[in-house]
Write an enzyme that holds these catalytic residues in place. Sequence first.
Site, PDB file in Angstrom:
ATOM      1  N   CYS A   1      23.541 -32.941  14.173  1.00  0.00           N
ATOM      2  CA  CYS A   1      24.288 -33.922  13.382  1.00  0.00           C
ATOM      3  C   CYS A   1      23.921 -35.354  13.775  1.00  0.00           C
ATOM      4  CB  CYS A   1      25.787 -33.671  13.473  1.00  0.00           C
ATOM      5  SG  CYS A   1      26.345 -33.449  15.156  1.00  0.00           S
TER       6      CYS A   1
ATOM      7  N   GLU B   1      34.429 -32.901  13.573  1.00  0.00           N
ATOM      8  CA  GLU B   1      33.100 -33.431  13.897  1.00  0.00           C
ATOM      9  C   GLU B   1      32.192 -33.006  12.754  1.00  0.00           C
ATOM     10  OE1 GLU B   1      32.735 -35.414  16.151  1.00  0.00           O
ATOM     11  OE2 GLU B   1      34.144 -34.964  17.762  1.00  0.00           O
TER      12      GLU B   1
HETATM   13  P1  NAD Z   1      28.389 -24.839   5.774  1.00  0.00           P
HETATM   14  O1  NAD Z   1      29.151 -26.071   5.571  1.00  0.00           O
HETATM   15  O2  NAD Z   1      28.543 -23.734   4.782  1.00  0.00           O
HETATM   16  O3  NAD Z   1      28.729 -24.214   7.213  1.00  0.00           O
HETATM   17  C1  NAD Z   1      28.751 -24.970   8.393  1.00  0.00           C
HETATM   18  C2  NAD Z   1      29.584 -24.198   9.401  1.00  0.00           C
HETATM   19  O4  NAD Z   1      30.906 -24.101   8.936  1.00  0.00           O
HETATM   20  C3  NAD Z   1      29.129 -22.744   9.578  1.00  0.00           C
HETATM   21  O5  NAD Z   1      29.224 -22.408  10.933  1.00  0.00           O
HETATM   22  C4  NAD Z   1      30.101 -21.933   8.748  1.00  0.00           C
HETATM   23  O6  NAD Z   1      30.315 -20.644   9.298  1.00  0.00           O
HETATM   24  C5  NAD Z   1      31.351 -22.747   8.829  1.00  0.00           C
HETATM   25  N1  NAD Z   1      32.174 -22.632   7.638  1.00  0.00           N
HETATM   26  C6  NAD Z   1      31.767 -22.667   6.345  1.00  0.00           C
HETATM   27  N2  NAD Z   1      32.827 -22.533   5.507  1.00  0.00           N
HETATM   28  C7  NAD Z   1      33.921 -22.411   6.294  1.00  0.00           C
HETATM   29  C8  NAD Z   1      35.309 -22.256   6.039  1.00  0.00           C
HETATM   30  N3  NAD Z   1      35.820 -22.228   4.797  1.00  0.00           N
HETATM   31  N4  NAD Z   1      36.146 -22.160   7.098  1.00  0.00           N
HETATM   32  C9  NAD Z   1      35.683 -22.214   8.368  1.00  0.00           C
HETATM   33  N5  NAD Z   1      34.387 -22.363   8.673  1.00  0.00           N
HETATM   34  C10 NAD Z   1      33.512 -22.475   7.645  1.00  0.00           C
HETATM   35  O7  NAD Z   1      26.905 -25.236   5.863  1.00  0.00           O
HETATM   36  P2  NAD Z   1      25.621 -24.454   6.307  1.00  0.00           P
HETATM   37  O8  NAD Z   1      24.768 -24.184   5.119  1.00  0.00           O
HETATM   38  O9  NAD Z   1      25.911 -23.342   7.248  1.00  0.00           O
HETATM   39  O10 NAD Z   1      24.998 -25.634   7.146  1.00  0.00           O
HETATM   40  C11 NAD Z   1      24.473 -26.762   6.505  1.00  0.00           C
HETATM   41  C12 NAD Z   1      25.328 -27.978   6.650  1.00  0.00           C
HETATM   42  O11 NAD Z   1      26.285 -27.818   7.671  1.00  0.00           O
HETATM   43  C13 NAD Z   1      24.473 -29.144   7.050  1.00  0.00           C
HETATM   44  O12 NAD Z   1      24.165 -29.899   5.927  1.00  0.00           O
HETATM   45  C14 NAD Z   1      25.295 -29.898   8.046  1.00  0.00           C
HETATM   46  O13 NAD Z   1      25.896 -31.020   7.440  1.00  0.00           O
HETATM   47  C15 NAD Z   1      26.404 -29.000   8.430  1.00  0.00           C
HETATM   48  N6  NAD Z   1      26.389 -28.651   9.844  1.00  0.00           N
HETATM   49  C16 NAD Z   1      26.798 -29.606  10.705  1.00  0.00           C
HETATM   50  C17 NAD Z   1      26.820 -29.351  12.049  1.00  0.00           C
HETATM   51  C18 NAD Z   1      27.263 -30.389  13.019  1.00  0.00           C
HETATM   52  O14 NAD Z   1      26.952 -30.284  14.190  1.00  0.00           O
HETATM   53  N7  NAD Z   1      28.021 -31.386  12.573  1.00  0.00           N
HETATM   54  C19 NAD Z   1      26.419 -28.110  12.518  1.00  0.00           C
HETATM   55  C20 NAD Z   1      25.998 -27.140  11.604  1.00  0.00           C
HETATM   56  C21 NAD Z   1      26.011 -27.423  10.249  1.00  0.00           C
END
Ligand code: NAD
Length: 476
Positions: A280, A246
């Site tokens: 999202c 997702e």
């Molecule tokens: P990010 O991509 O770094 O992290 C998003 C989430 O993924 C966090 O909970 C993080 O702990 C986890 N994550 C990051 N790297 C990971 C890895 N290698 N393995 C497992 N989990 C990992 O981004 P961010 O700066 O925390 O959030 C910003 C972006 O994240 C936004 O631009 C948005 O697109 C996305 N986001 C989407 C949703 C959603 O509901 N689809 C929710 C939160 C964040």
Amino acid sequence: MYPELRLFIAGEWRKTNRDMPVINPATEEELGRLPCASKDDLDDALNAAERGFHIWSRTAPRARADTILRAATLMRERCEEIAHSITLEHGKPLKQARLEVIRGAEFFEWDAGEAMRTYGRIIPAAAGNKFAVHRQPIGVVAAFSPWNFPMSQPARKIGGALAAGCSIILKAAEETPAGAIHIARTFEDAGLPPGVLNLVFGEPEEISSYLIPREPVRLVAFTGSTTVGRQLTMLASQHMKSVLMELGGHAPVIVCEDTDVARAATLGAVRKMRNAGQVCTSPTRFFVHERIFDEFTSTFVTRAAATVVGNGMEDAVEMGPLANERRIAALSELVEDARAKGTNIATGGARYGHRGYFFEPTVLVNAPDDARIMQEEPFGPIAIINRITSLDEAISKANSVPYGLAGYAFTNRADYIDRMVDAVEVGNLSINTLEASMPETPFGGVKSSGCGREGGSEGLDNYMTIKNVWHSAKLK
Ligand code: NAD
């Protein structure tokens, strides 16, 4: 009100030698220290989940449903306590946190019902033969949930896994661990056998790269950015593991000339600022017909600018801070790029205040196609309002991003709705409402927004595998 922060492995709450701070984004104060899992902790979680799977997959669906429902009832009873923790660690207004807890409980209640409906099928065969398709739990799930909904995001993953008969190792977001910790406590109190649900925290990349290749893990379930989703999918595919992804969205809102302009604009401005836009499915790119453009824009901007921003613990507050400091930099860059390319910043556009990670409710008007924000998901309180001259133009612009999660439209014209149902490239299309999904409806994306569905009668599909049984009455 904030819980003790621990890992939950094999039915036990665990501290570790390494930890990290959890920060209140409204005050920048430390709420607690979160233990980080070592490889030994992860091995223990894998072993526990394997044992948990052995027990849970053989448990009758009705008994599984009963346990899930008991946990959901406890969540409802503990709503106030859980909502307080969510507001402290995430910043959203308390009333929105309460709604999130209820929504989380509803996800579990829906999944509990579905646990009893994982029917297979009988395929007609020649006399003396029986073909039967069985749906069986896929195995141990490695799941990763984000920080924007600390309670309902983990609920989606845990509900699907447990209803299907899987065990799960969840790495919830380090920024907002309490939501998942409260869920684990309710399941412990509801009598879930040890090892069926395990909760870990730590350095995300370290944990996912360790867990995904391991033998017992059969499904990788992730909610988060498309960038990380892609990395996890590549790793999973190297080890032939299924994925449920997702990912990001950049929702279009097509506002047709026949709509109630004032209501649509007010609703749009209020929904955009919910959860500080960190959703999202957040409505972001408003494509508004030229005939109603001026009225829509001025009502929208006025309502957005009037949003009460502050600490979610205060009653009147409508919008809290962003989840962390790096989001302020990310949003500021997008606004500056749009400004440099000629976009009108009608309101907001900058950090709000000096303490806490607040950002102003922001409306950009007439952003050009080459502005980064027209392609990149802002994931914050920023709306873009652009003028369109026809439905065809709006649909083409709606589809002009790599994402395809949620899409919205305001119109009562049956011919317009018919065209959009066929042509808008999203997993969830909503007409005359800015709600994207309910527990009983399937939720998920197309294109770079991911694959698989959560919720609805499709919600357990990813957590199950198919076994066809051919029984011949005679040895052939
Ligand atoms: P990010 O991509 O770094 O992290 C998003 C989430 O993924 C966090 O909970 C993080 O702990 C986890 N994550 C990051 N790297 C990971 C890895 N290698 N393995 C497992 N989990 C990992 O981004 P961010 O700066 O925390 O959030 C910003 C972006 O994240 C936004 O631009 C948005 O697109 C996305 N986001 C989407 C949703 C959603 O509901 N689809 C929710 C939160 C964040």
